[in-house]
Design a protein around this motif. Structure first.
Motif, PDB file in Angstrom:
ATOM      1  N   TYR A  78     -51.877  84.804 -18.941  1.00  0.00           N
ATOM      2  CA  TYR A  78     -50.531  84.523 -18.683  1.00  0.00           C
ATOM      3  C   TYR A  78     -49.433  85.945 -18.458  1.00  0.00           C
ATOM      4  O   TYR A  78     -49.942  86.519 -19.547  1.00  0.00           O
ATOM      5  CB  TYR A  78     -49.949  83.890 -19.580  1.00  0.00           C
ATOM      6  CG  TYR A  78     -50.594  82.372 -19.207  1.00  0.00           C
ATOM      7  CD1 TYR A  78     -49.986  81.461 -18.716  1.00  0.00           C
ATOM      8  CD2 TYR A  78     -52.173  82.209 -20.623  1.00  0.00           C
ATOM      9  CE1 TYR A  78     -50.745  80.330 -18.652  1.00  0.00           C
ATOM     10  CE2 TYR A  78     -52.446  81.220 -20.337  1.00  0.00           C
ATOM     11  CZ  TYR A  78     -52.383  80.100 -19.226  1.00  0.00           C
ATOM     12  OH  TYR A  78     -52.439  78.569 -19.510  1.00  0.00           O
ATOM     13  N   ASP A  79     -48.129  85.795 -17.758  1.00  0.00           N
ATOM     14  CA  ASP A  79     -48.024  86.992 -17.116  1.00  0.00           C
ATOM     15  C   ASP A  79     -46.650  86.729 -18.035  1.00  0.00           C
ATOM     16  O   ASP A  79     -45.119  86.521 -18.265  1.00  0.00           O
ATOM     17  CB  ASP A  79     -46.826  86.757 -16.047  1.00  0.00           C
ATOM     18  CG  ASP A  79     -48.206  87.584 -15.401  1.00  0.00           C
ATOM     19  OD1 ASP A  79     -48.856  87.976 -15.209  1.00  0.00           O
ATOM     20  OD2 ASP A  79     -47.597  86.633 -13.314  1.00  0.00           O
ATOM     21  N   THR A  80     -47.128  87.313 -19.933  1.00  0.00           N
ATOM     22  CA  THR A  80     -45.695  86.592 -20.629  1.00  0.00           C
ATOM     23  C   THR A  80     -46.517  88.008 -21.972  1.00  0.00           C
ATOM     24  O   THR A  80     -47.692  87.994 -21.384  1.00  0.00           O
ATOM     25  CB  THR A  80     -44.868  85.686 -21.145  1.00  0.00           C
ATOM     26  OG1 THR A  80     -44.378  85.526 -21.383  1.00  0.00           O
ATOM     27  CG2 THR A  80     -46.148  84.727 -21.739  1.00  0.00           C
ATOM     28  N   ASP A  81     -45.417  87.730 -23.383  1.00  0.00           N
ATOM     29  CA  ASP A  81     -45.903  88.238 -24.212  1.00  0.00           C
ATOM     30  C   ASP A  81     -47.182  87.244 -25.466  1.00  0.00           C
ATOM     31  O   ASP A  81     -46.818  85.505 -24.895  1.00  0.00           O
ATOM     32  CB  ASP A  81     -45.713  89.325 -25.484  1.00  0.00           C
ATOM     33  CG  ASP A  81     -43.671  88.560 -25.751  1.00  0.00           C
ATOM     34  OD1 ASP A  81     -43.967  87.462 -25.697  1.00  0.00           O
ATOM     35  OD2 ASP A  81     -43.036  89.238 -25.580  1.00  0.00           O
ATOM     36  N   ALA A  82     -47.424  87.581 -26.403  1.00  0.00           N
ATOM     37  CA  ALA A  82     -48.385  86.874 -26.938  1.00  0.00           C
ATOM     38  C   ALA A  82     -47.088  85.755 -27.779  1.00  0.00           C
ATOM     39  O   ALA A  82     -47.207  84.365 -28.031  1.00  0.00           O
ATOM     40  CB  ALA A  82     -48.819  87.450 -27.747  1.00  0.00           C
ATOM     41  N   ALA A  83     -45.993  86.597 -27.728  1.00  0.00           N
ATOM     42  CA  ALA A  83     -44.670  85.530 -28.676  1.00  0.00           C
ATOM     43  C   ALA A  83     -44.277  84.192 -28.163  1.00  0.00           C
ATOM     44  O   ALA A  83     -44.044  83.657 -28.477  1.00  0.00           O
ATOM     45  CB  ALA A  83     -43.629  86.817 -29.145  1.00  0.00           C
ATOM     46  N   ASP A  84     -44.143  84.810 -27.132  1.00  0.00           N
ATOM     47  CA  ASP A  84     -43.730  83.769 -26.050  1.00  0.00           C
ATOM     48  C   ASP A  84     -44.689  82.551 -25.451  1.00  0.00           C
ATOM     49  O   ASP A  84     -44.452  81.693 -25.854  1.00  0.00           O
ATOM     50  CB  ASP A  84     -43.276  84.506 -24.407  1.00  0.00           C
ATOM     51  CG  ASP A  84     -42.522  83.168 -23.570  1.00  0.00           C
ATOM     52  OD1 ASP A  84     -41.461  82.624 -24.458  1.00  0.00           O
ATOM     53  OD2 ASP A  84     -43.044  83.548 -21.895  1.00  0.00           O
ATOM     54  N   LEU A  85     -45.539  83.117 -25.187  1.00  0.00           N
ATOM     55  CA  LEU A  85     -46.593  82.153 -24.844  1.00  0.00           C
ATOM     56  C   LEU A  85     -46.974  81.435 -26.449  1.00  0.00           C
ATOM     57  O   LEU A  85     -47.508  80.178 -26.364  1.00  0.00           O
ATOM     58  CB  LEU A  85     -48.481  82.508 -24.882  1.00  0.00           C
ATOM     59  CG  LEU A  85     -49.342  82.184 -24.686  1.00  0.00           C
ATOM     60  CD1 LEU A  85     -48.914  81.870 -23.119  1.00  0.00           C
ATOM     61  CD2 LEU A  85     -50.301  82.395 -23.475  1.00  0.00           C
ATOM     62  N   TRP A  86     -47.177  81.797 -27.455  1.00  0.00           N
ATOM     63  CA  TRP A  86     -47.423  81.064 -28.433  1.00  0.00           C
ATOM     64  C   TRP A  86     -45.887  80.230 -28.667  1.00  0.00           C
ATOM     65  O   TRP A  86     -46.459  78.780 -29.139  1.00  0.00           O
ATOM     66  CB  TRP A  86     -46.844  82.166 -29.695  1.00  0.00           C
ATOM     67  CG  TRP A  86     -47.439  81.307 -31.448  1.00  0.00           C
ATOM     68  CD1 TRP A  86     -45.921  81.418 -32.239  1.00  0.00           C
ATOM     69  CD2 TRP A  86     -48.502  81.179 -31.323  1.00  0.00           C
ATOM     70  NE1 TRP A  86     -46.723  81.170 -33.317  1.00  0.00           N
ATOM     71  CE2 TRP A  86     -48.385  80.728 -33.121  1.00  0.00           C
ATOM     72  CE3 TRP A  86     -49.680  81.174 -31.348  1.00  0.00           C
ATOM     73  CZ2 TRP A  86     -49.186  80.267 -34.270  1.00  0.00           C
ATOM     74  CZ3 TRP A  86     -50.361  80.734 -32.714  1.00  0.00           C
ATOM     75  CH2 TRP A  86     -50.603  80.134 -33.599  1.00  0.00           C
ATOM     76  N   ARG A 137     -49.379  90.319 -20.469  1.00  0.00           N
ATOM     77  CA  ARG A 137     -49.801  90.028 -19.745  1.00  0.00           C
ATOM     78  C   ARG A 137     -50.370  89.468 -20.993  1.00  0.00           C
ATOM     79  O   ARG A 137     -50.847  90.141 -22.199  1.00  0.00           O
ATOM     80  CB  ARG A 137     -51.400  90.405 -18.631  1.00  0.00           C
ATOM     81  CG  ARG A 137     -49.705  90.726 -17.788  1.00  0.00           C
ATOM     82  CD  ARG A 137     -50.599  90.808 -16.294  1.00  0.00           C
ATOM     83  NE  ARG A 137     -51.464  89.974 -16.240  1.00  0.00           N
ATOM     84  CZ  ARG A 137     -52.443  89.430 -15.321  1.00  0.00           C
ATOM     85  NH1 ARG A 137     -52.222  90.357 -14.103  1.00  0.00           N
ATOM     86  NH2 ARG A 137     -52.733  88.870 -15.119  1.00  0.00           N
ATOM     87  N   THR A 138     -51.282  88.130 -21.165  1.00  0.00           N
ATOM     88  CA  THR A 138     -51.610  87.713 -22.520  1.00  0.00           C
ATOM     89  C   THR A 138     -52.808  87.283 -21.886  1.00  0.00           C
ATOM     90  O   THR A 138     -52.674  85.870 -21.519  1.00  0.00           O
ATOM     91  CB  THR A 138     -50.549  86.836 -23.045  1.00  0.00           C
ATOM     92  OG1 THR A 138     -49.368  87.843 -23.833  1.00  0.00           O
ATOM     93  CG2 THR A 138     -51.505  86.203 -24.925  1.00  0.00           C
TER      94      THR A 138
END
Length: 176
Positions: A22-30, A115-116
């Motif tokens: 995914y095109d986001t960092d781990a904090a946003d995905l979390w 990216r995550t």
């Protein structure tokens, strides 16, 4: 989007393993995976406590409980493990892990290029329909991350689920 998946036997059911970047960092995905308000915009309504030892419930479109579980392990924003009990079925277990994608040099790049990789492992799954469901949800998560305020598009999810079902049915059939 290029969700990858593996299916294998895991008595008394199936082991499903998925991976997507995914095109986001781990904090946003979390946040998208663990905050009930965000989950409702891409997956389903949830209530309860999505932290270590917490009990949660996923709600169907009619508002009834579809499944529930207890969070067995939780390491924000790196991953969690939860029991997963669909009403009327034997218990199963879901483990989700998150890690930065790419090489160290890529990870040191611009913040907006974060990216995550998400890996989802669902053990002892009873229903064959679970695999195309997870696949369609992991694709829907891309849309949510692109526009976190957008409402869930249930019709698009159902169409994608229906499109994926024959492929997964063939894969299950190959395993006997």
């Amino acid at each position: 989007m290029s969700v990858t998946s593996r299916i294998s036997r895991d008595e008394p059911g199936w082991l499903l393993e998925f991976e997507e970047t995914y095109d986001t960092d781990a904090a946003d995905l979390w946040s998208a995976l663990t905050e009930p308000g965000r989950l409702a915009r891409w997956m389903a309504g949830y209530r309860g406590d999505l932290r270590l030892g917490g009990h949660w419930q996923a709600l169907g479109v009619d508002g009834d409980v579809y499944c529930d579980g207890v969070v067995e392990a939780c390491d924000p924003p790196h991953g969690f493990t939860t029991t997963w009990v669909v009403v009327g079925e034997h218990p199963s277990r879901v483990t989700v892990t998150l890690e930065a994608a790419g090489s160290e040099a890529e990870r040191r790049g611009a913040a907006d290029a974060a990216r995550t990789v998400l890996r989802l492992r669902h053990e002892q799954v009873a229903q064959a329909g679970t695999a195309p469901g997870w696949h369609a949800y992991l694709e829907a998560l891309h849309g949510h991350l692109a526009d976190p305020t957008a409402a869930r598009d249930r019709a698009a999810w159902l169409a994608r689920f229906d499109a994926l079902r024959p492929e997964y049915a063939a894969r299950y059939a190959e395993l006997g």
